[in-house]
Design a protein around this motif. Structure first.
Motif, PDB file in Angstrom:
ATOM      1  N   ARG A  35     -15.443   0.080 -14.550  1.00 19.56           N
ATOM      2  CA  ARG A  35     -14.230   0.841 -14.258  1.00 19.56           C
ATOM      3  C   ARG A  35     -13.094   0.430 -15.190  1.00 19.56           C
ATOM      4  NH1 ARG A  35     -13.382   0.640  -7.802  1.00 19.56           N
ATOM      5  NH2 ARG A  35     -14.094  -1.509  -8.038  1.00 19.56           N
ATOM      6  N   VAL A  36     -12.153   1.321 -15.332  1.00 23.39           N
ATOM      7  CA  VAL A  36     -10.959   1.047 -16.126  1.00 23.39           C
ATOM      8  C   VAL A  36      -9.755   1.451 -15.277  1.00 23.39           C
ATOM      9  CG1 VAL A  36     -10.986   3.322 -17.249  1.00 23.39           C
ATOM     10  CG2 VAL A  36      -9.840   1.405 -18.363  1.00 23.39           C
ATOM     11  N   ALA A  37      -8.645   0.752 -15.435  1.00 17.51           N
ATOM     12  CA  ALA A  37      -7.463   1.034 -14.610  1.00 17.51           C
ATOM     13  C   ALA A  37      -6.541   2.031 -15.292  1.00 17.51           C
ATOM     14  CB  ALA A  37      -6.712  -0.269 -14.324  1.00 17.51           C
ATOM     15  N   ILE A  38      -5.885   2.833 -14.475  1.00 23.00           N
ATOM     16  CA  ILE A  38      -4.780   3.670 -14.953  1.00 23.00           C
ATOM     17  C   ILE A  38      -3.520   3.187 -14.226  1.00 23.00           C
ATOM     18  CG2 ILE A  38      -6.212   5.642 -15.550  1.00 23.00           C
ATOM     19  CD1 ILE A  38      -5.355   6.989 -12.958  1.00 23.00           C
ATOM     20  N   HIS A  39      -2.377   3.281 -14.886  1.00 21.36           N
ATOM     21  CA  HIS A  39      -1.158   2.657 -14.369  1.00 21.36           C
ATOM     22  C   HIS A  39       0.062   3.560 -14.502  1.00 21.36           C
ATOM     23  CE1 HIS A  39      -3.804  -0.468 -16.169  1.00 21.36           C
ATOM     24  NE2 HIS A  39      -3.470  -1.205 -15.127  1.00 21.36           N
ATOM     25  N   GLU A  40       1.056   3.251 -13.693  1.00 20.38           N
ATOM     26  CA  GLU A  40       2.417   3.750 -13.914  1.00 20.38           C
ATOM     27  C   GLU A  40       3.365   2.604 -13.578  1.00 20.38           C
ATOM     28  OE1 GLU A  40       2.680   7.120 -11.215  1.00 20.38           O
ATOM     29  OE2 GLU A  40       3.729   5.902  -9.713  1.00 20.38           O
ATOM     30  N   ILE A  41       4.378   2.422 -14.394  1.00 23.57           N
ATOM     31  CA  ILE A  41       5.334   1.330 -14.171  1.00 23.57           C
ATOM     32  C   ILE A  41       6.741   1.893 -14.093  1.00 23.57           C
ATOM     33  CG2 ILE A  41       6.214  -0.893 -14.959  1.00 23.57           C
ATOM     34  CD1 ILE A  41       3.703  -1.349 -16.494  1.00 23.57           C
ATOM     35  N   PHE A  42       7.393   1.564 -12.999  1.00 23.91           N
ATOM     36  CA  PHE A  42       8.755   2.020 -12.740  1.00 23.91           C
ATOM     37  C   PHE A  42       9.704   0.838 -12.885  1.00 23.91           C
ATOM     38  CE2 PHE A  42      11.807   2.035  -9.104  1.00 23.91           C
ATOM     39  CZ  PHE A  42      12.722   2.922  -9.643  1.00 23.91           C
ATOM     40  N   ILE A  43      10.710   0.985 -13.756  1.00 21.70           N
ATOM     41  CA  ILE A  43      11.717  -0.068 -13.939  1.00 21.70           C
ATOM     42  C   ILE A  43      12.978   0.323 -13.190  1.00 21.70           C
ATOM     43  CG2 ILE A  43      13.185  -1.268 -15.592  1.00 21.70           C
ATOM     44  CD1 ILE A  43      11.076  -0.978 -17.656  1.00 21.70           C
ATOM     45  N   MET A  44      13.534  -0.627 -12.462  1.00 19.64           N
ATOM     46  CA  MET A  44      14.771  -0.381 -11.718  1.00 19.64           C
ATOM     47  C   MET A  44      15.965  -0.506 -12.667  1.00 19.64           C
ATOM     48  SD  MET A  44      15.965   0.260  -8.619  1.00 19.64           S
ATOM     49  CE  MET A  44      15.040  -0.426  -7.251  1.00 19.64           C
TER      50      MET A  44
ATOM     51  N   ILE B 212      14.734  -5.553  -6.212  1.00 15.85           N
ATOM     52  CA  ILE B 212      13.565  -5.043  -6.942  1.00 15.85           C
ATOM     53  C   ILE B 212      13.874  -4.921  -8.432  1.00 15.85           C
ATOM     54  CG2 ILE B 212      12.028  -3.065  -7.273  1.00 15.85           C
ATOM     55  CD1 ILE B 212      12.113  -2.540  -4.331  1.00 15.85           C
ATOM     56  N   ILE B 213      12.960  -5.451  -9.252  1.00 13.65           N
ATOM     57  CA  ILE B 213      13.123  -5.307 -10.709  1.00 13.65           C
ATOM     58  C   ILE B 213      12.131  -4.307 -11.294  1.00 13.65           C
ATOM     59  CG2 ILE B 213      14.184  -7.536 -11.166  1.00 13.65           C
ATOM     60  CD1 ILE B 213      11.392  -8.661 -11.770  1.00 13.65           C
ATOM     61  N   GLY B 214      11.021  -4.060 -10.584  1.00 15.55           N
ATOM     62  CA  GLY B 214      10.048  -3.101 -11.080  1.00 15.55           C
ATOM     63  C   GLY B 214       8.880  -2.949 -10.124  1.00 15.55           C
ATOM     64  N   VAL B 215       8.156  -1.834 -10.258  1.00 17.30           N
ATOM     65  CA  VAL B 215       6.978  -1.559  -9.439  1.00 17.30           C
ATOM     66  C   VAL B 215       5.900  -0.955 -10.328  1.00 17.30           C
ATOM     67  CG1 VAL B 215       6.054  -0.418  -7.391  1.00 17.30           C
ATOM     68  CG2 VAL B 215       8.483  -1.016  -7.473  1.00 17.30           C
ATOM     69  N   MET B 216       4.676  -1.452 -10.189  1.00 15.79           N
ATOM     70  CA  MET B 216       3.545  -0.871 -10.925  1.00 15.79           C
ATOM     71  C   MET B 216       2.522  -0.346  -9.934  1.00 15.79           C
ATOM     72  SD  MET B 216       1.198  -2.328 -14.027  1.00 15.79           S
ATOM     73  CE  MET B 216       0.144  -3.498 -13.187  1.00 15.79           C
ATOM     74  N   ALA B 217       2.144   0.900 -10.065  1.00 12.60           N
ATOM     75  CA  ALA B 217       1.059   1.472  -9.258  1.00 12.60           C
ATOM     76  C   ALA B 217      -0.176   1.564 -10.135  1.00 12.60           C
ATOM     77  CB  ALA B 217       1.443   2.857  -8.744  1.00 12.60           C
TER      78      ALA B 217
ATOM     79  N   HIS C 296       0.837  -1.189   0.000  1.00 13.56           N
ATOM     80  CA  HIS C 296       0.000   0.000   0.000  1.00 13.56           C
ATOM     81  C   HIS C 296       0.883   1.254   0.000  1.00 13.56           C
ATOM     82  CE1 HIS C 296      -3.006  -2.932   1.595  1.00 13.56           C
ATOM     83  NE2 HIS C 296      -3.769  -2.256   0.770  1.00 13.56           N
ATOM     84  N   THR C 297       1.060   1.854  -1.179  1.00 12.17           N
ATOM     85  CA  THR C 297       1.762   3.131  -1.299  1.00 12.17           C
ATOM     86  C   THR C 297       0.999   3.994  -2.301  1.00 12.17           C
ATOM     87  OG1 THR C 297       3.204   2.347  -3.089  1.00 12.17           O
ATOM     88  CG2 THR C 297       4.022   2.091  -0.835  1.00 12.17           C
ATOM     89  N   ASN C 298       1.281   5.304  -2.269  1.00  5.39           N
ATOM     90  CA  ASN C 298       0.546   6.219  -3.148  1.00  5.39           C
ATOM     91  C   ASN C 298       1.017   6.161  -4.595  1.00  5.39           C
ATOM     92  OD1 ASN C 298      -1.154   7.265  -1.149  1.00  5.39           O
ATOM     93  ND2 ASN C 298       0.430   8.698  -0.456  1.00  5.39           N
ATOM     94  N   ASN C 299       2.274   5.801  -4.791  1.00  2.00           N
ATOM     95  CA  ASN C 299       2.771   5.670  -6.163  1.00  2.00           C
ATOM     96  C   ASN C 299       3.839   4.582  -6.214  1.00  2.00           C
ATOM     97  OD1 ASN C 299       5.358   6.884  -5.507  1.00  2.00           O
ATOM     98  ND2 ASN C 299       4.312   8.875  -5.539  1.00  2.00           N
ATOM     99  N   SER C 300       4.324   4.287  -7.399  1.00  2.00           N
ATOM    100  CA  SER C 300       5.254   3.176  -7.580  1.00  2.00           C
ATOM    101  C   SER C 300       6.613   3.452  -6.943  1.00  2.00           C
ATOM    102  CB  SER C 300       5.427   2.881  -9.073  1.00  2.00           C
ATOM    103  OG  SER C 300       5.854   4.037  -9.765  1.00  2.00           O
ATOM    104  N   LEU C 301       7.080   4.694  -7.001  1.00  2.00           N
ATOM    105  CA  LEU C 301       8.409   5.018  -6.477  1.00  2.00           C
ATOM    106  C   LEU C 301       8.471   4.876  -4.962  1.00  2.00           C
ATOM    107  CD1 LEU C 301       8.947   8.098  -8.755  1.00  2.00           C
ATOM    108  CD2 LEU C 301      10.294   6.013  -8.845  1.00  2.00           C
ATOM    109  N   GLN C 302       7.356   5.120  -4.289  1.00  2.00           N
ATOM    110  CA  GLN C 302       7.351   5.046  -2.825  1.00  2.00           C
ATOM    111  C   GLN C 302       7.581   3.627  -2.316  1.00  2.00           C
ATOM    112  OE1 GLN C 302       3.772   6.781  -1.269  1.00  2.00           O
ATOM    113  NE2 GLN C 302       4.367   8.870  -1.779  1.00  2.00           N
ATOM    114  N   ALA C 303       7.301   2.621  -3.147  1.00  2.00           N
ATOM    115  CA  ALA C 303       7.503   1.231  -2.717  1.00  2.00           C
ATOM    116  C   ALA C 303       8.974   0.975  -2.403  1.00  2.00           C
ATOM    117  CB  ALA C 303       7.021   0.267  -3.799  1.00  2.00           C
ATOM    118  N   VAL C 304       9.848   1.610  -3.170  1.00  2.00           N
ATOM    119  CA  VAL C 304      11.290   1.417  -2.973  1.00  2.00           C
ATOM    120  C   VAL C 304      11.709   1.980  -1.622  1.00  2.00           C
ATOM    121  CG1 VAL C 304      13.581   1.931  -3.886  1.00  2.00           C
ATOM    122  CG2 VAL C 304      11.670   1.522  -5.455  1.00  2.00           C
TER     123      VAL C 304
END
Length: 563
Positions: A499-508, A441-446, A416-424
């Motif tokens: 509903r439809v999802a919106i995403h952001e994907i962060f690659i390490m 970590i290889i990646g995070v998707m919010a 549970h984080t507000n965005n993908s970068l906060q997971a790190v």
């Protein structure tokens, strides 16, 4: 009923042998419809394959009603009594023709009655009778029917009494009118695709609200005298203490229909005006549909990034977002993509929401000290290739997950984080050493879920220049079009359906990995990520606004402006 075509299809498709067919004909006196019912009940053959073959054999289409759309305005045109009599239910109208699902599409009397009452040409399709019965019970539920049941309860001798004995409570909970009333509320919630039903005791009334597509809506208002009877009935269903009103209680139960069961999670808490109850609709038992990765609503760029991440043999991949944002669905889509005979997949979940054949799933059970950390330690002795962790909640689980990734396992988890970068940075904050976080970590998707514009009442409009400049770098020349739902009967006048999802994907990347190991601030990491092509939730949402999938208001509701 004799249907030679159906029996031929069974042999042609190699579902049955000639000998099997002969035996069934003798056993069921050549009644092919009874043979169809027998094959469906016996199992082992996909009911949708049987339904399609039966439809093909009589020259009509087959529809699985649990996965089709119903048009409320059309259903109202056919009385419920007639629908039950002929085992049929209207689905939708296209170009002046109403499609009706029925167990017997060749019933000329039913066709004549339906056309007479609906006043339009009808097209019959085949569905199984049990599914039609389920659909009639759900789709004909209405606020008006609930009001009638409420009046019956108000006439009951129990209503209106402030001091009720335990014996009266037990009798009240089993009252037929009350049981029907509670069932009707749940069926209306299912019909309107609610995820939660809130029953709230106010000062002068009881308010019932449905959470539909992530938003709570007022649906029914009741007399305050009804809160005790409703609470008693619900607690009996959930196996709880009906006399306890001072403490919170939690339980589960199933609502049985003819062909399926709907699971509910029940929670009650005491408030200053009486008990507040929430029913979480967990879905149709054993019938959950897991979408493919391509069906998750990702942009093509994000699909390519996601597949690149999950095809990596080892590392941790996080999916983040608030409760109810579709994280579990996304992870099971990934598992479905990875699920091959040569891959050993193991999951630790609380609760198990989807059942995926070929995957070893474990339910958390704190009562016997079966928690995420203890399960993960056991998993590592089970020769896994892929591990799914329902949620990273503590330091021990986070450390084991990181270590598993570094020893050659692909680990999927939610946080549970507000965005993908906060997971790190969250992992570092809970105590995992940066030198463990960086390489694992290889990646995070919010992700977030936004309501989708109703296609029946969708309309376009040109936003004001000031609104355009708020979201885009605009030269004042190019036309910008937004969309909204006007509101109609099909969307309950909300302007939204689904509903439809919106995403952001962060690659390490290696550069960012080095920054994380040095415990660099999240602001610096975000700058570097954007230089590498990282696009935020807001950016993905704006693209979906321009495509007419959702509204700018929905985007504002679930995302914060990019800095």
């Amino acid at each position: 009923m004799k249907n030679q075509n159906f029996m031929n299809f069974l042999v042609l498709k190699k579902i049955l042998t000639e000998d099997d067919v002969k035996k069934l004909r003798i056993e069921y006196s050549d009644d092919t419809y009874e043979i169809l019912k027998h094959l469906k009940k016996k199992g082992g053959i996909d009911k949708n394959i049987l339904g399609k073959l039966w439809g093909d054999s009589i020259g009509v289409s087959y529809v699985e009603l649990s996965k089709t759309l119903f048009q409320p305005s059309i259903i109202k045109k056919l009385p419920q009594d007639l629908a039950k009599k002929h085992k049929m239910i209207p689905l939708y109208e296209i170009e002046g023709t109403v499609t009706i699902a029925t167990a017997n599409p060749m019933n000329l009397d039913a066709i004549k009655d339906a056309e007479s009452l609906i006043g339009k040409k009808v097209s019959m399709i085949f569905s199984f009778p049990e599914e039609i019965e389920d659909s009639i019970e759900v789709q004909y539920q209405s606020k008006e029917a609930i009001s009638g049941l409420m009046n019956n309860i108000m006439e009951n001798a129990f209503a209106g009494s402030d001091k009720i004995t335990p014996e009266e409570l037990k009798a009240m909970a089993g009252d037929k009118a009350l049981v029907e009333f509670c069932r009707a509320i749940m069926l209306l919630g299912i019909k309107e695709k609610a995820s939660d039903i809130h029953i709230e005791s106010q000062e002068k009334l009881v308010r019932i609200r449905f959470r539909v597509d992530g938003v709570l809506n007022d649906r029914i208002k009741l007399s305050s005298e009804l809160i005790s009877p409703i609470a008693s009935c619900m607690k009996v269903m959930a196996g709880l203490d009906i006399t306890e009103k001072r403490r919170p209680q939690d339980g589960r139960f199933s609502l049985d229909l003819s062909n399926r069961s709907i699971d509910f999670r029940f929670s009650s808490i005491p408030t200053i005006h009486g008990e507040k109850m929430v029913l979480r609709i967990l879905g149709q038992a054993g019938k959950q549909h897991i979408p493919t990765v391509e069906q998750l609503g990702l942009s093509q760029k994000n699909i390519d990034i996601l597949k690149k991440i999950i095809d990596t043999p080892n590392g941790v991949f996080f999916v983040t977002g608030p409760t109810g944002s579709g994280k579990t669905t996304t992870l099971f889509s990934v598992l479905q993509h990875l699920n091959e005979p040569e891959v050993n997949i193991m999951t630790a979940e609380d609760p198990v929401e989807y059942k995926l054949p070929g995957v070893n799933q474990v339910q958390i059970n704190p009562g016997v000290e079966l928690n995420f950390a203890s399960i993960l330690r056991s998993f590592l002795r089970q020769d896994p290739d892929v591990i799914l962790i329902g949620e990273i909640r503590d330091l021990e689980t986070a450390k084991i997950a990181s270590q598993a990734a570094l020893t050659g396992h692909l680990v999927l988890a939610t946080m549970h984080t507000n965005n993908s970068l906060q997971a790190v940075t969250r992992l570092v904050e809970i105590g995992v050493e940066p030198f463990l976080v960086a390489p694992s970590i290889i990646g995070v998707m919010a992700q977030r879920l936004v309501r989708q514009i109703c296609p029946k009442c969708k309309e376009s409009y040109e936003p004001d220049p000031s609104e355009i400049e708020r979201y885009f770098i605009w030269n004042g020349q190019k036309k910008v079009t937004f969309y909204k739902g006007k509101g109609c009967l099909d969307c309950n006048h909300t302007g939204y359906t689904g509903r439809v999802a919106i995403h952001e994907i962060f690659i390490m990347t290696e550069e960012i990995r080095s920054m994380v190991a040095k415990n660099v601030s999240i602001i610096e990491i975000e700058k570097k990520a954007k230089q590498s092509g990282f696009e935020t939730l807001r950016y993905d949402g704006l693209k979906k606004v321009l495509r007419g999938l959702t509204t700018i208001d929905e985007l504002e509701r679930v995302t914060a402006a990019d800095m």
